[in-house]
Each structure stands twice: as C-alpha cells, then as structure tokens.
Design a protein around this motif. Structure first.
Motif, mmCIF file in Angstrom:
data_model
loop_
_atom_site.group_PDB
_atom_site.id
_atom_site.type_symbol
_atom_site.label_atom_id
_atom_site.label_comp_id
_atom_site.label_asym_id
_atom_site.label_seq_id
_atom_site.Cartn_x
_atom_site.Cartn_y
_atom_site.Cartn_z
ATOM 1 N N ALA A 31 3.003 -2.974 7.460
ATOM 2 C CA ALA A 31 3.267 -2.746 6.088
ATOM 3 C C ALA A 31 2.133 -3.643 5.232
ATOM 4 N N GLY A 93 -7.334 1.365 -4.881
ATOM 5 C CA GLY A 93 -6.255 1.270 -4.081
ATOM 6 C C GLY A 93 -5.066 1.316 -5.223
ATOM 7 N N THR A 94 -4.002 0.860 -4.689
ATOM 8 C CA THR A 94 -2.618 1.032 -5.580
ATOM 9 C C THR A 94 -2.721 0.260 -6.916
ATOM 10 N N THR A 95 -3.054 -1.076 -6.606
ATOM 11 C CA THR A 95 -3.084 -1.919 -7.788
ATOM 12 C C THR A 95 -4.149 -1.346 -8.700
ATOM 13 N N HIS A 123 6.447 -4.661 -6.068
ATOM 14 C CA HIS A 123 5.319 -5.704 -5.621
ATOM 15 C C HIS A 123 4.584 -6.027 -7.063
ATOM 16 N N SER A 125 1.752 -5.772 -8.147
ATOM 17 C CA SER A 125 0.844 -4.792 -8.697
ATOM 18 C C SER A 125 1.826 -3.901 -9.460
ATOM 19 N N ASN A 171 8.966 1.631 -6.938
ATOM 20 C CA ASN A 171 8.353 1.875 -5.802
ATOM 21 C C ASN A 171 9.249 2.846 -5.189
ATOM 22 N N VAL A 173 9.504 3.144 -1.877
ATOM 23 C CA VAL A 173 9.832 2.246 -0.683
ATOM 24 C C VAL A 173 9.578 0.739 -1.096
ATOM 25 N N ASN A 175 8.159 -2.859 -0.232
ATOM 26 C CA ASN A 175 7.372 -3.424 0.813
ATOM 27 C C ASN A 175 8.145 -4.453 1.469
ATOM 28 N N ASP A 200 5.187 4.074 -7.334
ATOM 29 C CA ASP A 200 4.042 3.437 -6.615
ATOM 30 C C ASP A 200 4.557 4.091 -5.144
ATOM 31 N N ALA A 202 2.874 3.142 -2.225
ATOM 32 C CA ALA A 202 1.810 2.528 -1.142
ATOM 33 C C ALA A 202 2.595 2.340 0.118
ATOM 34 N N GLN A 203 3.908 2.245 0.129
ATOM 35 C CA GLN A 203 4.725 2.114 1.201
ATOM 36 C C GLN A 203 5.518 3.179 1.762
ATOM 37 N N SER A 223 -2.501 3.574 -1.792
ATOM 38 C CA SER A 223 -3.765 2.723 -1.216
ATOM 39 C C SER A 223 -4.117 3.549 0.226
ATOM 40 N N HIS A 225 -5.762 2.290 2.888
ATOM 41 C CA HIS A 225 -5.402 1.523 3.907
ATOM 42 C C HIS A 225 -4.028 1.266 4.535
ATOM 43 N N LYS A 226 -2.995 2.042 3.722
ATOM 44 C CA LYS A 226 -1.674 1.984 4.028
ATOM 45 C C LYS A 226 -1.350 3.387 4.989
#
Ligand SMILES: Cc1ncc(COP(=O)(O)O)c(C=O)c1O
Length: 406
Positions: A31, A93-95, A123, A125, A171, A173, A175, A200, A202-203, A223, A225-226
């Motif tokens: 995560a 990225g997300t942020t 988050h 962010s 979000n 989901v 995190n 959001d 990200a997750q 993001s 990288h997720k």
C-alpha cells in the motif's frame, strides 16, 4: 494455475527473490508502494539507452521517438480511465495532483465561508492542501466521521451536504484501513447539491477498473508507484471544461502558447498544466505499468488478493491480543492491526528481522489515528505477486514476534 500463474507473475519481479536478514523476503508493504515488473524497469532503461531526448520541441529523430512514446503513454492512461487525452495531466503523483487542483481550481473558486467536505479517512495529501486554501481564503472544512468498523458515517455525510459544500474530496480506498468507500453514491449525492468532486484514487488504481465518465467525478488523481509504475510520476484527470476554466499553476516552458516581455498566453490542454521538462522516462513507463496490470486483469488480481487477505485475516485472529483496525465489509488487501500491550513499531521491527516487510505508524493519517484513539497500526498489504506461502510466513512471524515481546 493456468489463468493466474503466480509463478509467472513472480518471475517478472526479481526483487522479490532475495533474502532479508537471512530469511526469504516477504514484501507486504504494497500500500506504500508496490514493486515494479521487468517490463517497467526495462522500459525506463530502454528509453535512456535508445531514444532519450527532450520532447515536443525537437525536430530530430530521437525527439520524435520520445514524444511519440510519452504521448502514447498518455493515450494508454486515457483509455484505461475512459477519459479524453487532453483530460490527462501528468503530475509527480497524487499529492502533486491534489495540490494542483487546490492551488488552481481551489484558490479561484473557494471563497470565504465556502465549505469543503472531506472524510476522516483522508491521507494528509488530501487534507493539508485544502487546509492551505481554507486558511488563505477563509473556507470551512467539514469532516465525515469514521465509524468503529472503519466505514464513513453516511448519515453525517448527508447532513454535511445539506450545507451545500462547494467541494467534496474523498479517497476511493483508505490507505490506513483498506475501507472501500461508496464513492458512486457519494458522488451522485454531491452532484445533487452541485458540489465539485475530487477522488483520491491512490489506493484504488491497483485493485479496481476506473471509469471516470461513469463515476462522474470532476477530478481523479493517482500515483504511478501505486500501480506497479515508477515513483515521481502520477496522473490528474479533470473534466475538460473544468480544466479549461482553471488558471495555469506553474509557469515556464511548455505551458505557454506565446510569451512577450509583458505577458503570456497559456497553451492548450493538457500542456497548460505541464510546465517544464516533464518526467519523460517515468511517464512512458507508467503506460507500460498499466499495460502490465491489464495483461493480468484487475478482476483476477483482486480475486487473488482477496483470497490472501481473507486467509491472513482469519489466521491473524489466532494471535493472542489481536485487534483488527478496520473491519469494513468492502475492503482492499490492507490489514491494519494492533496487538494488546505491544507497540506497533516494536512489532514491525521484529517482523523485519524475520524477513517480513510491513509498515507501522500513522500512515500519513494522523487525525484518523487520533479519532480511533490509537498511536498507529501495523499494516500488511498484499499485491498481485504475494502468495499463500507468504501468508503462512507472515502469520508465523507475527506469532513469533508476539511471543518474543510479551
Ligand atoms: C490514499 C492516498 N492518498 C495520497 C497518497 C500520497 O501519494 P504520493 O505520496 O504518491 O503523492 C497516498 C500514499 O500513500 C495514499 O495512499
């Protein structure tokens, strides 16, 4: 296995095949960031060894190749989200994506006394950028409370909507807990009061198919990288008419149509929000990551992760003093827990000694931890490449760590 061959998947992630503290690595910090398949790593290497050049401005061969690959990645992402190409802005990225929306749409549209609704699961962010705008413009932030099982209090959400917020930012989901929020319902209710909606994701992106048109959100961020892609690259989707009405944010190259010493005019979408030389290699590789995920199929990935999560959750309950944090019915592959009398950090450190990588702490959701009255959690999270054997190793390690610390 035929359709979902875990062996063939793991072959594509050589990083998993190593020892940590003389034990086989069991990577359960997905995560925070999941690992990258060879296709993504090779894509970056291939870019730098074969066709690196700055994009969009060069007439030469390498510049054309790089531009085509970068823009092709944008098309892959747009198709994946069911968006138009010009609605896909590359970010860091997300942020970065949320800050972009806060500093452009937010500063322009959120006035003194306007209300912003976010959830208690956010988050940092998706909290701090709104706090910054609220502080500057005098807006009010309302929080949807979190119930004891880690779901959102939808009764309070309805009440907050009665106050006619300008923005709902939540979000998909969580995190920290893995709760899957009922965003279809939340978006439709927010639209009934004409609120702008930012999701959001990200997750969510590594577990669910995303259709921004069907979702009808105004902004969607995630993001790279997720979703098995590189760090330093992410995506902001925005509805075209909203993006067009927003002021540019960062100024510099690429985001301009023309410049004089006195003024400038902004470029068309999506370049208007992409000032400066972008992260070309990682943008191209993000396209590759999305193709990787689609080659496995998000439904198949989720089915596999659900098996791992349910098995691990059941078996964790064998551990004396186990307390699961976040027990929503709809969850992704995140398990947050505490063990009575033990500090999460101590448990995490011992798990690392036993080769198991988990995350401990507040997971960038400090207010949520305060609301739950806990210092943080131990968080294990599964990805497409984790196995049932790793679930066994994880459970054995948790049992051992508990014995050693008790
Ligand atoms: C739900 C959620 N939002 C935002 C972020 C921030 O992502 P990034 O650090 O990639 O910008 C994360 C990262 O963990 C997250 O899980």
């Amino acid at each position: 296995m035929t359709a979902y061959s875990i062996e063939r998947i793991r072959e594509q992630f050589p990083i998993l095949n190593q020892q940590v503290n003389n034990r086989p690595l069991v990577y359960l910090d997905n995560a925070a960031s999941n690992q990258k398949p060879n296709a993504v790593v090779d894509c970056i290497s291939n870019y730098y060894t074969s066709y690196h050049a700055n994009i969009h401005r060069g007439a030469h061969h390498l510049a054309q190749l790089a531009t085509e690959a970068y823009e092709n990645a944008r098309t892959i992402i747009a198709n994946h989200l069911n968006a138009q190409r010009e609605e896909i802005i590359f970010t860091y990225g997300t942020t970065d994506g949320i800050n972009l929306v806060a500093q452009t749409w937010g500063r322009r549209n959120l006035k003194a006394g306007d209300r912003i609704v976010i959830s208690g699961l956010e988050h940092h962010s998706n909290l701090v950028p709104w706090q910054m705008v609220a502080e500057e413009n005098g807006c009010i932030i309302d929080i949807i409370p979190v119930l004891s099982d880690g779901t959102l209090d939808m009764v309070v959400y309805d009440q907050l909507l009665e106050k006619k917020p300008k923005l709902v930012a939540v979000n998909q989901v969580s995190n920290s807990l893995g709760t899957v929020n009922p965003i279809a319902e939340m978006i439709s209710k927010a639209k009934n009061v004409n609120a702008c909606v930012l999701i959001d994701g990200a997750q969510a992106v590594s577990h669910f198919e995303i259709d921004v048109k069907r979702m009808d959100c105004d902004f969607y961020v995630f993001s790279g990288h997720k979703i098995y892609g590189p760090t330093g690259i992410g995506v902001l989707y925005g509805k075209k008419d909203i993006l067009e009405a927003m002021p540019a944010w960062r100024g510099g190259g690429e985001m301009i149509k023309s410049v004089s010493y006195q003024s400038f005019s902004v470029n068309e979408l999506p370049y208007k929000f992409e000032a400066g030389t972008p992260n070309i290699a990682d943008g191209i590789a993000l396209g590759q990551a999305i193709e990787f995920v689609n080659s496995l199929g998000l439904n198949a990935i989720r089915e596999h992760e659900t098996l791992l999560t349910q098995t691990a959750t059941q078996r964790l309950l064998e551990v004396p003093g186990m307390r699961l944090i976040g027990t929503a019915e709809e969850k992704t592959s995140v398990i947050s827990f505490l063990i009575d009398g033990l500090h999460p950090y101590d448990v995490g450190t011992l798990l690392d000694q036993l080769g198991v990588a988990v995350r401990t702490g507040h997971h960038c959701t400090e207010p949520l931890m305060h609301a739950l009255g806990i210092p943080g959690t131990i968080r294990a999270s599964f990805a497409c490449y984790n196995t049932l054997e790793e679930v066994d190793l994880f459970i054995e390690a948790v049992k051992k760590a508990t014995q050693m610390l008790s």
